[in-house]
Every structure is written in structure tokens, then in C-alpha cells.
Design a protein around this motif. Structure first.
Motif, PDB file in Angstrom:
ATOM      1  N   THR A 253       0.737  -1.898  -0.399  1.00 11.64           N
ATOM      2  CA  THR A 253       0.042   0.272   0.247  1.00 11.64           C
ATOM      3  C   THR A 253       0.586   1.069   0.450  1.00 11.64           C
ATOM      4  O   THR A 253       2.170   1.101   0.211  1.00 11.64           O
ATOM      5  CB  THR A 253      -0.817  -0.014   1.686  1.00 11.64           C
ATOM      6  N   PRO A 254       0.304   1.879  -0.110  1.00  8.58           N
ATOM      7  CA  PRO A 254       0.968   4.251  -0.592  1.00  8.58           C
ATOM      8  C   PRO A 254       1.320   4.315   1.158  1.00  8.58           C
ATOM      9  O   PRO A 254       2.391   4.279   1.150  1.00  8.58           O
ATOM     10  CB  PRO A 254       0.329   4.841  -0.431  1.00  8.58           C
ATOM     11  N   ALA A 255       0.497   3.319   2.366  1.00 13.39           N
ATOM     12  CA  ALA A 255       1.156   3.998   3.496  1.00 13.39           C
ATOM     13  C   ALA A 255       2.359   2.895   3.890  1.00 13.39           C
ATOM     14  O   ALA A 255       3.233   3.649   4.855  1.00 13.39           O
ATOM     15  CB  ALA A 255       0.243   3.172   4.585  1.00 13.39           C
ATOM     16  N   GLU A 256       2.640   2.193   3.359  1.00 13.98           N
ATOM     17  CA  GLU A 256       4.291   1.311   3.546  1.00 13.98           C
ATOM     18  C   GLU A 256       5.042   1.720   2.193  1.00 13.98           C
ATOM     19  O   GLU A 256       5.975   2.507   3.425  1.00 13.98           O
ATOM     20  CB  GLU A 256       3.762  -0.980   2.299  1.00 13.98           C
ATOM     21  N   ASP A 257       5.005   2.670   1.849  1.00 10.61           N
ATOM     22  CA  ASP A 257       5.735   2.958   0.852  1.00 10.61           C
ATOM     23  C   ASP A 257       6.609   4.769   1.416  1.00 10.61           C
ATOM     24  O   ASP A 257       7.499   4.340   1.352  1.00 10.61           O
ATOM     25  CB  ASP A 257       5.102   3.679  -1.076  1.00 10.61           C
ATOM     26  N   GLY A 258       5.185   5.122   2.294  1.00 15.28           N
ATOM     27  CA  GLY A 258       5.587   5.967   3.556  1.00 15.28           C
ATOM     28  C   GLY A 258       6.559   6.029   4.387  1.00 15.28           C
ATOM     29  O   GLY A 258       6.995   6.900   4.345  1.00 15.28           O
ATOM     30  N   LEU A 259       6.191   4.898   4.628  1.00 14.09           N
ATOM     31  CA  LEU A 259       6.850   4.756   6.400  1.00 14.09           C
ATOM     32  C   LEU A 259       8.250   4.442   5.672  1.00 14.09           C
ATOM     33  O   LEU A 259       9.244   4.075   6.825  1.00 14.09           O
ATOM     34  CB  LEU A 259       6.172   3.283   6.845  1.00 14.09           C
ATOM     35  N   ARG A 260       8.683   3.789   4.605  1.00 10.50           N
ATOM     36  CA  ARG A 260      10.022   3.394   4.149  1.00 10.50           C
ATOM     37  C   ARG A 260      10.364   4.773   3.944  1.00 10.50           C
ATOM     38  O   ARG A 260      11.405   5.089   4.474  1.00 10.50           O
ATOM     39  CB  ARG A 260       9.818   2.515   3.083  1.00 10.50           C
ATOM     40  N   LEU A 261       9.595   5.191   2.937  1.00 10.32           N
ATOM     41  CA  LEU A 261      10.292   6.858   3.413  1.00 10.32           C
ATOM     42  C   LEU A 261      10.492   7.265   4.457  1.00 10.32           C
ATOM     43  O   LEU A 261      11.773   8.582   4.627  1.00 10.32           O
ATOM     44  CB  LEU A 261       9.313   7.511   2.455  1.00 10.32           C
ATOM     45  N   LEU A 262       9.964   7.656   5.405  1.00 14.17           N
ATOM     46  CA  LEU A 262      10.219   8.236   6.911  1.00 14.17           C
ATOM     47  C   LEU A 262      10.965   7.887   7.029  1.00 14.17           C
ATOM     48  O   LEU A 262      11.700   8.245   7.664  1.00 14.17           O
ATOM     49  CB  LEU A 262       8.099   7.917   7.560  1.00 14.17           C
ATOM     50  N   ALA A 263      11.428   6.437   7.124  1.00 15.70           N
ATOM     51  CA  ALA A 263      12.496   5.458   8.187  1.00 15.70           C
ATOM     52  C   ALA A 263      13.655   6.282   7.454  1.00 15.70           C
ATOM     53  O   ALA A 263      14.857   6.167   7.628  1.00 15.70           O
ATOM     54  CB  ALA A 263      11.882   4.067   8.243  1.00 15.70           C
ATOM     55  N   ALA A 264      13.783   6.600   6.360  1.00 17.78           N
ATOM     56  CA  ALA A 264      14.917   6.954   5.530  1.00 17.78           C
ATOM     57  C   ALA A 264      15.274   8.839   5.674  1.00 17.78           C
ATOM     58  O   ALA A 264      16.715   9.014   5.526  1.00 17.78           O
ATOM     59  CB  ALA A 264      15.026   7.272   3.820  1.00 17.78           C
TER      60      ALA A 264
END
Length: 294
Positions: A253-264
Motif C-alpha cells: 500500500t502507499p502507507a508502506e511506501d510512506g513508512l519506508r520513506l519516513l524511515a529513510a
């Protein structure tokens, strides 16, 4: 902070008389059931029920509580709350101390792909992992989510489903007030929220109770946009009043991508979300946290 009499009055006002077989007409001025109707349907005397609502009768029997719960249509959470309020004069639960064991901090920091935090019954965040700090944009210890939602963020802030969050917070604090009636810090928090938020005052007057277990949580993050996450609450054994909350994203989901981006994201110096306990994992203090690898 909360009492049996007030809870009974609010529940009585919400029962539809027609739903329990009582005919109504336009001349009826009472919202919900009358006191004598609750007494009749519950099988208790009118005088006894009136004394319950006036706070003059205490420690009703289990049979009376069961009958009242049935007539008032209480769900499982409300029934438990009713029982705690009825037993308050008999025993008082001691408010938890709030110390998080170092072993719990290590477990918390093993969660790297989802925001995770440890919270007490007052909604004070006692510890949080790095991703939780990035989600909230601030250090975790010292954050109170009730204060954050009602007094700092409001409907235009971090919480995309702000109105639902306010319902959940007030419902939880009502439960906590019934369980820890003599906790001065909880009483102070409730007073602060009532003074600072008109919405809190209105919701508190409804006397709704809610148990936090799991559900959807949506955040509107300034860097990565909308994050639709799933929250799971895990009660910690031997840690009275404490819970571990994990906010996960559905795979793909976009939320999973968002968390990855946030983690970086590089975390600014002095804004570490790690806990400053000696046994916590990860870098703390003034060092910036480097971006997570790919």
C-alpha cells in the motif's frame, strides 16, 4: 472524576422507551427512560434506584448490576466500567508507577519497520522507537497523546481522523478514571483538557467508555502525506495500565511506501526518538541519525 450515579443517569437518558416495550406520546418530556421505569424493568424498588442515582446507595449486588446492564443496554466495556464504579468505595486501585523495564525498551527498539510506543493509562508516552518519533515529529518520552490531540493538533493537524481520535481518547480516559479514581495526575490531566477544549467538555459529559484494542489510524504527515495504518494494542503483563502500541502498514500500500520513506529521513540533531535509558538500543543524544539503507 467519575461515579456510579452520573454513569447511570447518562445511560438511562439514551435508552429508547419503545425498544423496551414502553409506549410513548408527545407529552413525554423525559429523554430516555424515567427512573421508575428503570427500577421496574430491573426488578428493584424505585426508592433504591433513586438512591443509586443520587449516590446515597453503594455497593449494589452483582444481580442488580446485571439487571441494570441489561435494561440500559450496556456493552461488555460499559458493563465492566459499571462494575468498577460500583466497587470503588470497596477497593481503590493504585495508580501504576510508570517505570519501563530496560528489557521492554530493547524489545521496543527491535521494531524497525513500524512506529511503536509504550503508553500508560493516562496516555503518557513512556517510550517510543525511532519511527514513532519521526511520525510525531518530536521526542516520544514526555508526549501525552490526549493533550496532543485536544490542545495542540486539533482537526487541522497530524490526525486525519481527528474527530474519531477524540472519541477514542475520551472513552479511554473515562475507563481509566473509573479504574484509578484516586490518581491525582489523571485528575489533573482531565481538568486541563476540560479547561482547554470545548469539544473535550462536551464528550466528557456524555460519559462514553471505550476500550483500546485495535483499529485504523490515519495520519497526515507533512513529509510523506497520508498514512493509513493499523494499530494493535498489547497490554503488557505485570505492567499495570501500560500497553505496547504498534502502527503497521498493509503490504503493497502507499502507507508502506510512506513508512519506508519516513524511515529513510535524517533525524535532526537533538531530536532523537530513542529512549535515553542506558539499555535502549540505538544512538541517542545530539548525534543525527543517518538515513536507513535502501
Amino acid at each position: 472524576m467519575d461515579d456510579l450515579a452520573g454513569f447511570l443517569r447518562t445511560r438511562r437518558s439514551r435508552v429508547d422507551p419503545a425498544a423496551v416495550g414502553i409506549p410513548t406520546d408527545r407529552r413525554r418530556r423525559v429523554e430516555g427512560l424515567r427512573r421508575e421505569e428503570v427500577a421496574h424493568l430491573s426488578g428493584v424498588s424505585v426508592d433504591y434506584y433513586v438512591r443509586l442515582e443520587q449516590g446515597r446507595a453503594t455497593q449494589p449486588s452483582e444481580q442488580v448490576l446485571d439487571a441494570l446492564a441489561r435494561v440500559l443496554g450496556l456493552d461488555e466495556t460499559e458493563r465492566g466500567h459499571l462494575d468498577r464504579l460500583a466497587r470503588q468505595r470497596r477497593r481503590r486501585a493504585k495508580a501504576p508507577g510508570g517505570r519501563v523495564r530496560p528489557e521492554l525498551l530493547r524489545v521496543l527498539n527491535l521494531v524497525t519497520d513500524a512506529p511503536a510506543l509504550i503508553m500508560d493509562h493516562r496516555l503518557d508516552v513512556l517510550a517510543g522507537n525511532r519511527l514513532a518519533g519521526l511520525l510525531y515529529g518530536r521526542p516520544m518520552p514526555g508526549l501525552n497523546t490526549a493533550r496532543h490531540i485536544f490542545l495542540e493538533e486539533a482537526e487541522r493537524g497530524l490526525y486525519a481522523d481527528w474527530e474519531k481520535c477524540t472519541l477514542d481518547v475520551v472513552g479511554h480516559l473515562r475507563l481509566a478514571a473509573g479504574q484509578y479514581a484516586e490518581d491525582p495526575r489523571l485528575a489533573s490531566l482531565i481538568g486541563e483538557l476540560a479547561m482547554g477544549s470545548e469539544r473535550f467538555r462536551r464528550l466528557w459529559a456524555r460519559a462514553d467508555v471505550r476500550a483500546r484494542t485495535h483499529g485504523r489510524k490515519a495520519y497526515r504527515h507533512p513529509l510523506v502525506g497520508l498514512l493509513e495504518l493499523h494499530q494493535e494494542n498489547f497490554a503488557l503483563p505485570d505492567e499495570s495500565g501500560m500497553e505496547l502500541l504498534v502502527l503497521s502498514a498493509t503490504p503493497g500500500t502507499p502507507a508502506e511506501d510512506g513508512l519506508r520513506l519516513l524511515a529513510a529521513t535524517v533525524q535532526p540533531a537533538g531530536r532523537s526518538s530513542h529512549n535515553r535509558a542506558p539499555d535502549s538500543v540505538g544512538r541517542t543524544g545530539g548525534d543525527a541519525i543517518k538515513p536507513a539503507p535502501g
